[in-house]
Write an enzyme that holds these catalytic residues in place. Structure first.
Site, PDB file in Angstrom:
ATOM      1  N   ALA A  17      66.412  26.884  60.902  1.00  0.00           N
ATOM      2  CA  ALA A  17      65.016  26.871  60.452  1.00  0.00           C
ATOM      3  C   ALA A  17      64.867  26.175  59.105  1.00  0.00           C
ATOM      4  CB  ALA A  17      64.486  28.303  60.371  1.00  0.00           C
ATOM      5  N   GLY A  18      65.829  26.370  58.208  1.00  0.00           N
ATOM      6  CA  GLY A  18      65.750  25.728  56.903  1.00  0.00           C
ATOM      7  C   GLY A  18      65.835  24.223  56.986  1.00  0.00           C
TER       8      GLY A  18
ATOM      9  N   GLY B 169      73.927  27.142  45.625  1.00  0.00           N
ATOM     10  CA  GLY B 169      73.824  27.714  46.968  1.00  0.00           C
ATOM     11  C   GLY B 169      75.127  27.681  47.740  1.00  0.00           C
TER      12      GLY B 169
ATOM     13  N   ASP C 298      66.099  37.060  60.554  1.00  0.00           N
ATOM     14  CA  ASP C 298      65.098  38.116  60.572  1.00  0.00           C
ATOM     15  C   ASP C 298      63.691  37.599  60.829  1.00  0.00           C
ATOM     16  OD1 ASP C 298      64.563  36.858  58.206  1.00  0.00           O
ATOM     17  OD2 ASP C 298      65.278  38.481  56.934  1.00  0.00           O
ATOM     18  N   GLY C 299      63.536  36.312  61.080  1.00  0.00           N
ATOM     19  CA  GLY C 299      62.249  35.776  61.502  1.00  0.00           C
ATOM     20  C   GLY C 299      61.225  35.588  60.416  1.00  0.00           C
ATOM     21  N   ASP C 300      61.619  35.658  59.141  1.00  0.00           N
ATOM     22  CA  ASP C 300      60.632  35.583  58.065  1.00  0.00           C
ATOM     23  C   ASP C 300      60.575  34.215  57.396  1.00  0.00           C
ATOM     24  OD1 ASP C 300      63.022  35.548  56.673  1.00  0.00           O
ATOM     25  OD2 ASP C 300      62.418  37.056  55.197  1.00  0.00           O
TER      26      ASP C 300
ATOM     27  N   HIS D 118      68.380  43.906  57.606  1.00  0.00           N
ATOM     28  CA  HIS D 118      67.194  43.079  57.441  1.00  0.00           C
ATOM     29  C   HIS D 118      66.601  42.700  58.792  1.00  0.00           C
ATOM     30  CE1 HIS D 118      69.456  42.458  53.675  1.00  0.00           C
ATOM     31  NE2 HIS D 118      68.256  42.457  53.138  1.00  0.00           N
TER      32      HIS D 118
ATOM     33  N   GLY E 222      59.251  31.284  58.285  1.00  0.00           N
ATOM     34  CA  GLY E 222      57.932  30.655  58.286  1.00  0.00           C
ATOM     35  C   GLY E 222      56.988  31.315  57.302  1.00  0.00           C
TER      36      GLY E 222
ATOM     37  N   ARG F 185      72.417  35.023  56.736  1.00  0.00           N
ATOM     38  CA  ARG F 185      72.350  36.167  57.641  1.00  0.00           C
ATOM     39  C   ARG F 185      72.711  35.814  59.061  1.00  0.00           C
ATOM     40  NH1 ARG F 185      66.565  38.595  55.618  1.00  0.00           N
ATOM     41  NH2 ARG F 185      67.149  38.953  53.456  1.00  0.00           N
TER      42      ARG F 185
END
Length: 572
Positions: free
Chosen positions: A550-551, A479, A391-393, A217, A395, A536
């Site tokens: 990030a989350g 989760g 994987d930078g997705d 990914h 946002g 990941r």
């Protein structure tokens, strides 16, 4: 890089439609995936596979007699939503139960898991087998944490052959799990991959170097080494996997997989040494395959997968199949399917709601509008944070999900829905559009929160606070994340606990919420010092240290924006 596309956001759906049109002999297009185009016997176990797009021929290319009955496709590198998984499974169900197969990634585990719960509630027996073949992502004593990479093809081939042979669901699950336990993979990359419309690759490899232990990914490898000759690379890949050879194994199934931008001739050169090394190790190679089976858009690299065969697995590995990517044995005598596939969705309808709850529903929609705007502004920054070890997705997913949630909330408000219904449909829309781990979590969070609200009453403080607790319980139950795992939960727990404490002490909802949002922000910033234990980012833990999750950051952002909205709109 990926250069042929129209709107980048439509890349996955457009590619799936084109695939289905070209391979109409094999598949029929349904919303979110494909199902077999040929008749399937009633009572047969349905093997349904899936994951994000960008990995062709995984997963739609596996659909056909002898392999999968259907495939679910998410956006590029993003898990398909719960709704999509459940929808495709209903189309594939023939009354014999369903085996769900997917790579072991947090978003897939969550979305496929929630879909399985929904289907079981409808009376469909569903079993789940996550593929865990990537030896680079966890040691042998923690094999359940390994990612699924090119071993997907191997495990799904065994499952499909077992189902095609008429085994019942218990037996199909048994042999599929055995195949997964006996499948190992290891890969290298020479260049990263670029998402459609992105200005740069998700990661880069220094000139003359190769990344070992890559993900599929866009995750970087676990370390980098100098590029070596084909013979030395073959030995590197083979030795890594032979170290996990079960005692007494004398036969092996093999897949030499290209990741998207590696020439077939390069794989053939590599195979000359791999085959010799396996023979020298005393192994008979059975039905080897070389080609592109699980790719990563335009990534340059390859992986080697070994399936340690026993008598039963050898029969299933060698069994006939007929799919767009893999054809073995005699041609299947198959008739075209004639049942109707109806994906039409009528207008949303809701039970009667009170005037007070309708007004509260409008407030929920207004809050979501504010959240969607804030997440659109924060898209690039959230993506940058996520790219440190992911994987930078993130946002992009948060922007898409929140915008879809706002749109669905507006439709529900226009249809006369109350507060509970507005928030519930917003959660479903968020999950369906965003996909991936964050989409699944936010969909679950909002729908769980809605269970504390009502379509008969306004939103009172106690109900809002109870909803926060239900949201936390739902996210942690499905989760499986806990405080310290470096996920959204690290910010959600202090938010909920602070909200409960402040509201319980007599503070108004806006004041309690403001304190809770501040606690979430402090906790989110503190994730910089944590090592990820899920998702990941876990195999790349060192890259994540020093950077917040990030989350957690996006959760704190949403909490702050929602608090500001409450302060502006709540009557003192």
């Amino acid at each position: 890089m990926t250069t042929i596309f129209d709107a980048p956001e439509d890349f996955a759906t457009t590619a799936l439609a084109g695939f289905a049109a070209i391979y109409s002999r094999y598949v029929r297009h349904v919303k979110g995936g494909v199902v077999r185009a040929t008749k399937v016997p009633k009572g047969k176990v349905a093997v349904v596979v899936g994951g994000g797009s960008g990995h062709y021929p995984a997963f739609a290319g596996y659909v056909g007699p002898g392999l999968a009955d259907a495939a679910v496709a998410g956006d590029v590198f993003a898990s398909p939503s719960t709704t999509a998984v459940a929808r495709v499974c209903r189309h594939a169900d023939q009354g014999g139960g369903i085996l769900l197969g997917f790579g072991n990634y947090a978003g897939d585990v969550l979305n496929f898991g929630v879909a399985a719960e929904r289907l079981r509630a409808e009376g469909i027996d569903v079993r789940i087998v996550p593929v865990t073949d990537d030896v680079a992502s966890a040691p042998m004593d923690a094999a359940a944490k390994r990612r699924g990479i090119a071993g997907d093809l191997v495990v799904f081939k065994i499952a499909g052959a077992a189902a095609e042979a008429g085994m019942n669901l218990d037996e199909v699950e048994r042999v599929t799990r055995r195949a997964n336990d006996r499948t190992v993979s290891f890969g290298v990359a020479f260049k990263g991959c670029t998402l459609p419309g992105a200005p740069a690759p998700l990661f880069t490899v220094p000139h003359g170097q190769m990344a070992l232990g890559l993900g599929i990914h866009g995750e970087p490898g676990i370390k980098e080494e100098a590029i070596v000759s084909a013979k030395d690379l073959a030995r590197l890949l083979t030795d890594k996997l032979l170290a996990e050879r079960p005692a007494g194994t004398t036969k092996v199934g093999v897949v030499l997989n290209g990741l998207g931008a590696t020439k077939y001739e390069e794989l053939f050169v590599l195979w000359t040494t791999i085959s010799t090394l396996l023979k020298d190790a005393g192994l008979d190679v059975v039905a080897p395959e070389a080609g592109e089976f699980v790719t990563s858009l335009d990534m340059q690299g390859c992986s080697l997968t070994l399936l340690w065969l026993d008598d039963e697995l050898e029969i299933l590995w060698s069994a006939a199949c007929d799919t767009p990517v893999l054809r073995r044995g005699a041609t299947f005598a198959a008739e075209p399917a004639t049942d109707a596939l109806d994906d039409a969705e009528g207008p949303m309808t809701f039970d009667a709601a009170s005037a007070r709850s309708k007004e509260a529903g409008r407030c929920v929609a207004g809050l979501l509008a504010r959240v969607a705007h804030a997440l659109k502004d924060a898209e690039d920054e959230l993506g940058r944070i996520d790219a440190q070890a992911g994987d930078g997705d993130h946002g992009q997913g948060m922007r898409r999900g929140s915008a879809a949630a706002f749109d669905a909330a507006n439709v529900a408000v226009a249809a006369g829905a109350g507060a509970a219904s507005v928030l519930a449909v917003a959660g479903d829309a968020w999950a369906d559009r965003a996909g991936g781990t964050s989409g699944a979590i936010w969909g679950l969070l909002l729908r769980s929160w809605s269970n504390a609200l009502s379509d008969a009453d306004a939103i009172e403080k106690d109900a809002a606070v109870m909803g926060a607790r239900l949201a936390l319980d739902g996210v942690t139950r499905l989760g499986r994340a806990r405080v310290g795992d470096k996920t959204l939960v690290d910010a959600l727990v202090p938010f909920v606990e602070t909200l409960e404490r402040e509201a319980g002490s007599g503070k108004s909802l806006p004041h309690a919420w403001k304190s809770a949002a501040e606690a979430a922000k402090v906790a989110a910033d503190a994730t910089s010092a944590l090592t990820p234990k899920l998702g990941r980012a876990r195999p790349l833990a060192e890259r994540s240290i020093g950077h917040p999750d990030a989350g957690a950051i996006s959760l704190a952002l949403v909490a702050r924006v929602a608090g500001d909205y409450l302060a502006e709109t709540t009557t003192p």
